[in-house]
Scaffold this active site. Structure first.
Site, PDB file in Angstrom:
ATOM      1  N   GLU A  18       1.888  11.842 -19.416  1.00 47.10           N
ATOM      2  CA  GLU A  18       1.941  11.117 -20.858  1.00 47.10           C
ATOM      3  C   GLU A  18       1.738   9.685 -20.702  1.00 47.10           C
ATOM      4  OE1 GLU A  18       5.543  12.072 -23.051  1.00 47.10           O
ATOM      5  OE2 GLU A  18       5.370  14.206 -22.507  1.00 47.10           O
ATOM      6  N   GLU A  22      10.425  16.609 -18.998  1.00 45.14           N
ATOM      7  CA  GLU A  22      11.264  15.541 -18.882  1.00 45.14           C
ATOM      8  C   GLU A  22      12.879  16.029 -18.715  1.00 45.14           C
ATOM      9  OE1 GLU A  22      10.697  12.490 -21.848  1.00 45.14           O
ATOM     10  OE2 GLU A  22       9.079  11.699 -20.770  1.00 45.14           O
TER      11      GLU A  22
HETATM   12  C1  GAL Z   1       8.461  11.620 -23.967  1.00 39.07           C
HETATM   13  C2  GAL Z   1       8.391  13.247 -24.240  1.00 39.07           C
HETATM   14  C3  GAL Z   1       7.426  13.674 -25.350  1.00 39.07           C
HETATM   15  C4  GAL Z   1       7.451  12.677 -26.475  1.00 39.07           C
HETATM   16  C5  GAL Z   1       7.280  11.477 -26.173  1.00 39.07           C
HETATM   17  C6  GAL Z   1       7.146  10.383 -27.138  1.00 39.07           C
HETATM   18  O1  GAL Z   1       9.739  11.317 -23.562  1.00 39.07           O
HETATM   19  O2  GAL Z   1       8.288  13.969 -23.087  1.00 39.07           O
HETATM   20  O3  GAL Z   1       7.485  14.901 -25.592  1.00 39.07           O
HETATM   21  O4  GAL Z   1       8.466  12.874 -26.967  1.00 39.07           O
HETATM   22  O5  GAL Z   1       8.094  11.030 -25.176  1.00 39.07           O
HETATM   23  O6  GAL Z   1       8.451  10.245 -27.825  1.00 39.07           O
END
Ligand code: GAL
Length: 662
Positions: free
Chosen positions: A305, A141
């Site tokens: 994710e 990110e």
């Molecule tokens: C995303 C990130 C993950 C984790 C997730 C939940 O932005 O890529 O590593 O932090 O949020 O907070």
């Protein structure tokens, strides 16, 4: 298809790995993404590399048929590196960013770049021939935690270099930037400053601001810096392997251009959290985020994710309702996802994200969310041939321009104006009318209608392309705050709508940021409250007029024939229902079958190598009826039009096989 979880074996005792892999298999997960925050384990001290823990994890997972997407660990450098090297970002007051919360390094720091290249090289070399590594994710990110912009000396020097390459001479830069204003003329590129005061805080209330040309170039440069930083990693990985490379982008996030960031990637992936501690998003907003990510490369993508439980950092978010994880999954698939990876497998016992729940709770016991995803995964694997290489059937395009995001932030026109909100308003109106709508740029000919709201910075090349599109029969929709700036963020010496005036067949005599709502009436009825262009039609036909303020009776919305096509000009913002009526009218005239979706329902039509189908998503927590019936591709039986609460249906449209779409 890829159906996986984000996995952190380093958070668990080794004795648990085998059991966790077995559980993943039971859940139907066939892929993990790992490694992206494990730099300290990979390089305990300078030059001491050790990938053994990851080797072992990959091996165990592979035994259970689970493949790995490997993340490079550069978002979270260990303390020994930042102690020794100069790589932390500086804020606009020159203060060093603290270490301990990832994403604290500067893309232009030579030390960070050097350490990055070393660790990525070691990793790529080590995993080059590992058959279980199926793809790579660069970093994590970019831009997250407000890390796009840095104000350190490395950035200042690189910015000067970047400007020298672009402008050639300082005289040219001064001329393009209008540096004569307030004696801002530079004598050399070495004098260039970073726009550190107020430049990134349009809502701070601080009245100080910089030359808009400087500010825009700095934003472009900052975006480019991360694109370049990413490219260095990609180049190293490609020396060792042909496995595809991605990065996990962030949907609506706009500090870095998603077009530029994705151009060097094999495929886009992104992280989707529809309902977290900061609130829930409207389903149309999430759907637009998916389309924005699809539009980045105009290609299908993977969700790297996907939310799988209550999500929060210091406080918890709302628990996803039964059926909601499945619904979010199908929404992603409907808008172009070809793979789903859920964040994260088991909820962390320690660290910042103790409240960011995964598929399994802290105790690792499979419960409702696990079984819901297990069922979802089974369904998706059955539908595989309908998902891979499928395309949403687009009729409309919302053009998103990062230059315009930034320029509108720098000079916001009026307190309530938001370019992002305006794009969303047009997207929402379209999707609520079941119009397949891309969010991208260029290739206008593929669409019946092209929406370019507040397209203010327009290059000559873009103008030629859009003119050709309309001349050949396309429908273009423009709005207020369009066509008046050049690529240097200078206002053009022509009246609004600037370069679009001839195509729109209008002149804008005056404009107003009204401070109270102004009625609009005619073929479209509603109200404006942010902006009103007072339009004098030249060749255009009037669709609606103002019914209020001193410009009562003057045109607010017009349409003009141009070549074989036409150009709508929407001189004001419109409330949601008026905008929907306008979009309905425009769609009809362009031959698009626009029909209201029931409230809280999304209907998306797709074409796949296996035939056409319609995805129906019910975001209501009550049963909802749609006027679509047919053979269900999920259950096999006949769908009677009734969707259960948070339910999903996929209906086969007709038996038609097409070869390859890409
Ligand atoms: C995303 C990130 C993950 C984790 C997730 C939940 O932005 O890529 O590593 O932090 O949020 O907070």
């Amino acid at each position: 298809m890829i159906f996986g979880v984000d996995y952190y074996p380093e958070h668990w005792d080794k004795s648990e790995w085998e059991h966790q892999a077995a559980l993943m298999k039971e859940g139907g997960f066939n892929t993990v993404r790992m490694g992206e925050f494990a730099w300290k384990l990979f390089e305990k001290s300078e030059g001491e590399f050790d990938f053994s823990f990851l080797d072992e994890a990959i091996e165990i997972l592979a035994k259970y048929g689970i493949k790995t997407i490997l993340g490079t660990p550069t978002a979270a450098p260990p303390k020994w590196i930042v102690n020794k090297y100069d790589m932390l970002q500086r804020d606009k007051y020159g203060r060093e960013k603290g270490w301990d919360a990832r994403r604290e390094c500067c893309a232009n720091s030579p030390d960070y770049i050097a350490r990055t290249e070393i660790i990525v090289n070691e990793m790529a070399k080590h995993y080059a021939d590992n058959p279980n590594v199926i793809a790579w994710q660069i970093d994590n990110e970019f831009g997250c935690h407000a890390s796009t912009h840095c104000y350190c000396e490395h950035c200042r020097k690189e910015f000067a270099k970047w400007l020298r390459e672009k402008y050639g001479t300082i005289e040219n830069l001064n001329e393009k930037w209008g540096s004569v204003f307030w004696s801002l003329g530079y004598d050399s590129f070495d004098d260039i400053i970073l726009p550190a005061y107020n430049s990134c805080e349009p809502t701070s209330g601080d009245l100080w601001s910089h030359n808009p040309a400087l500010d825009l170039e700095y934003r472009r440069f900052s975006s480019d810096s991360w694109v370049k930083y990413q490219k260095r990693q990609i180049d190293i990985i490609r020396k060792y392997t042909s496995a595809p490379v991605t990065h996990n982008l962030m949907g609506h996030f706009s500090d870095i251009s998603a077009y530029d960031l994705s151009k060097d990637l094999d495929f886009v992936s992104w992280d989707n959290y529809p309902d977290n501690q900061w609130g829930g998003s409207e389903h149309e907003y999430v759907s637009m985020a998916h389309e924005t990510m699809r539009g980045a490369k105009d290609k299908n993508f993977i969700v790297m994710e996907e939310q799988s439980g209550p999500a929060g950092w210091d406080i918890m978010g709302r628990t996803p309702r039964p059926g909601e994880l499945r619904l979010w999954t199908y929404q992603a698939i409907a808008h172009g996802a070809e793979g789903m990876v859920y964040f994260r497998f088991r909820t962390a016992l320690f660290g910042m994200e103790q409240y960011w729940f995964g598929v399994l709770d802290h105790d690792g016991v499979p419960r409702r969310r696990f079984y819901e995803l297990q069922q979802t995964g089974r369904e998706l694997q059955e539908l595989n041939d309908y998902i891979i290489n499928a395309e949403p059937r687009y009729d409309a395009l919302i053009v998103k321009s990062y230059d315009n995001v930034w320029a509108h932030d720098i000079k916001r026109h009026t307190a309530d104006f938001s370019y992002r909100d305006l794009l969303y308003a047009y997207y929402k109106a379209n999707i609520d009318l079941c119009v397949g709508t891309a969010v991208s740029r260029g290739s206008y000919d593929k669409y019946k209608v092209v929406y370019m709201p507040a397209y203010n910075i327009v290059t000559d090349g873009e103008l030629d392309e859009i003119k050709a599109y309309v001349e050949n029969g396309g429908t273009l929709v423009l709005s207020f705050r369009s066509g008046t700036r050049d690529e240097y963020n200078r206002v053009r010496p022509i009246a609004v709508p600037g370069v679009f005036a001839e195509m729109s067949g209008i002149e804008v005599e005056e404009f107003d940021a009204p401070r109270r709502s102004v009625s609009v009436g005619g073929e479209i009825n509603g109200a404006a409250k942010v902006w009103c262009d007072v339009i004098k039609p030249v060749t255009a036909k009037v669709i609606s007029k103002y019914a209020g303020e001193y410009y009562s009776g003057k045109a607010a919305v017009t349409v003009n024939d141009y070549g074989k096509g036409c150009v709508y000009y929407v001189g004001c913002d419109l409330d949601d229902s008026a905008l929907k009526e306008l979009v309905r009218m425009i769609s009809k005239s362009a031959g698009i079958d626009a029909k209201d979706a029931p409230d809280g329902v999304e209907i998306i039509r797709k074409t796949s190598p296996k035939g056409d189908y319609t995805v129906i998503l019910n975001f209501n927590e009550t049963e909802t009826e749609v006027d679509i019936k047919g053979k269900s591709l999920i259950e096999g039986g006949e769908f009677d039009g009734k969707l259960p609460p948070l339910g999903v249906e996929i209906i086969k449209e007709r038996d038609r096989k097409i070869k390859k779409l890409y």
